[in-house]
Design an enzyme around this catalytic site. Structure first.
Site, PDB file in Angstrom:
ATOM      1  CB  THR A   1      -0.924   0.009   1.223  1.00  0.00           C
ATOM      2  OG1 THR A   1      -1.788  -1.131   1.162  1.00  0.00           O
ATOM      3  CG2 THR A   1      -1.776   1.257   1.245  1.00  0.00           C
TER       4      THR A   1
ATOM      5  CE  LYS B   1      -5.583  -0.903   2.097  1.00  0.00           C
ATOM      6  NZ  LYS B   1      -4.271  -1.585   2.112  1.00  0.00           N
TER       7      LYS B   1
ATOM      8  CE  LYS C   1       2.116   2.185   3.985  1.00  0.00           C
ATOM      9  NZ  LYS C   1       2.342   0.771   3.605  1.00  0.00           N
TER      10      LYS C   1
END
Length: 318
Positions: free
Chosen positions: A116, A191, A266
């Protein structure tokens, strides 16, 4: 399906002369994903810079290499599951005068990144791969460690249509839902948008439970109402932040992740970067990013992100 048949299938899917997958990044997510590929009959050679991750992978039947370069030699697919975009780009380009994966892999290798990372980094990685004569797919995942172990992850895929079809059988081994979101970078875009929703909704659900406590509601009563009403969401019905109503949620395991607070911080930072670069007039996203940054810094980094409720409760007036 036998390993031989899987190797033959992989050769046909990718057009390569070799039938193996180099799996780089065998941590809490990558390790179980590699194991599931091996169980399905794929020939996997793994590598990780952490010796304990190598040992765990080997104990579960994953063949490993001494270096990343050794792992990718002859591979049809190079799958990366790394902590950040910098790690991905450094691995692709090489560092310290050492050649990167793009230079080491056979011509025409399919690079599948399940990390990611920033959308811009994903598009840069894809551009580097294509310029080096390879193929590129970004396919970040949702579902956490439990999903990685059970093979029930959701994959959000950015790829050319033909490359998506090439990797889909592999992704379906590791996940229960595989969505083609568009071309390079689209998987990462999906995402971060999804996790922006998740981060904000978990804070809202947690605030509601703490408010319910103050107003004399039991957790079960609030859950029974909200889970069948307009407050219904994944953060409530699957990852409920209080113990009891959803026995499988991390709240019943003292907030052992799951999906760690550091990872949510994050991902919200990635969403914040995208919000700023696109000029979206967002207010809740930046605030959620700030809240989870603080949560991670104050002891929540290794706890499930639903543990944010304890932070809200501790900071509430008594």
């Amino acid at each position: 399906m036998s390993e031989k048949l899987r190797a033959e299938e992989l050769r046909a899917e990718t057009g390569q002369n070799a039938g193996s997958i180099a799996f780089l990044g065998l941590g809490h997510m990558g390790g179980p994903m590699a194991v599931n590929l091996v169980k399905a009959g794929y020939a996997v050679t793994g590598f990780d810079v952490v010796p304990a991750a190598i040992d765990t992978a080997q104990a579960h039947g994953v063949a490993t290499a001494a270096t990343a370069a050794e792992a990718v030699a002859g591979a049809a697919v190079v799958l990366t599951m790394l902590p950040s975009g910098k790690h991905v780009l450094d691995a692709y380009r090489g560092t310290g005068g050492q050649p990167g994966l793009l230079a080491t892999a056979p011509a025409g290798t399919l690079f599948l990144d399940c990390s990611t990372i920033n959308v811009d980094e994903a598009r840069e990685a894809a551009g580097l791969a294509v310029a080096a004569g390879h193929r590129s797919v970004d396919a970040p995942v949702s579902g956490g460690v439990v999903g990685a172990e059970a093979g029930t992850l959701t994959f959000m895929v950015g790829a050319l249509p033909e490359d998506f079809e090439a990797v889909r059988p592999m992704l379906e081994v590791m996940g229960k839902r595989v969505v083609h979101c568009g071309e390079h970078g689209a998987g990462q875009a999906a995402k971060i948008c999804n996790n922006l929703i998740l981060g904000v909704s978990m804070i809202a659900v947690s605030e509601a439970f703490v408010l319910g406590e103050k107003l004399g509601l039991t957790h079960q009563a609030l859950f029974d109402v909200a889970s069948a009403a307009s407050g219904q969401c994944w953060a409530l019905t699957t990852n409920c932040p209080v113990p009891g109503p959803v026995p499988t949620s991390p709240a019943n395991r003292d907030y052992q992740p799951g999906f760690a607070g550091a990872l949510m911080a994050k991902d919200l930072k990635l969403a914040l970067n995208a919000l700023e670069s696109t000029g979206v007039a967002a207010r809740l996203g930046p605030l959620a990013s700030e809240i989870y940054d603080t949560f991670a810094a104050e002891g929540g980094a290794g706890r499930d992100f639903s543990g944010i409720i304890t932070d809200i409760r501790d900071k509430s007036a008594h």
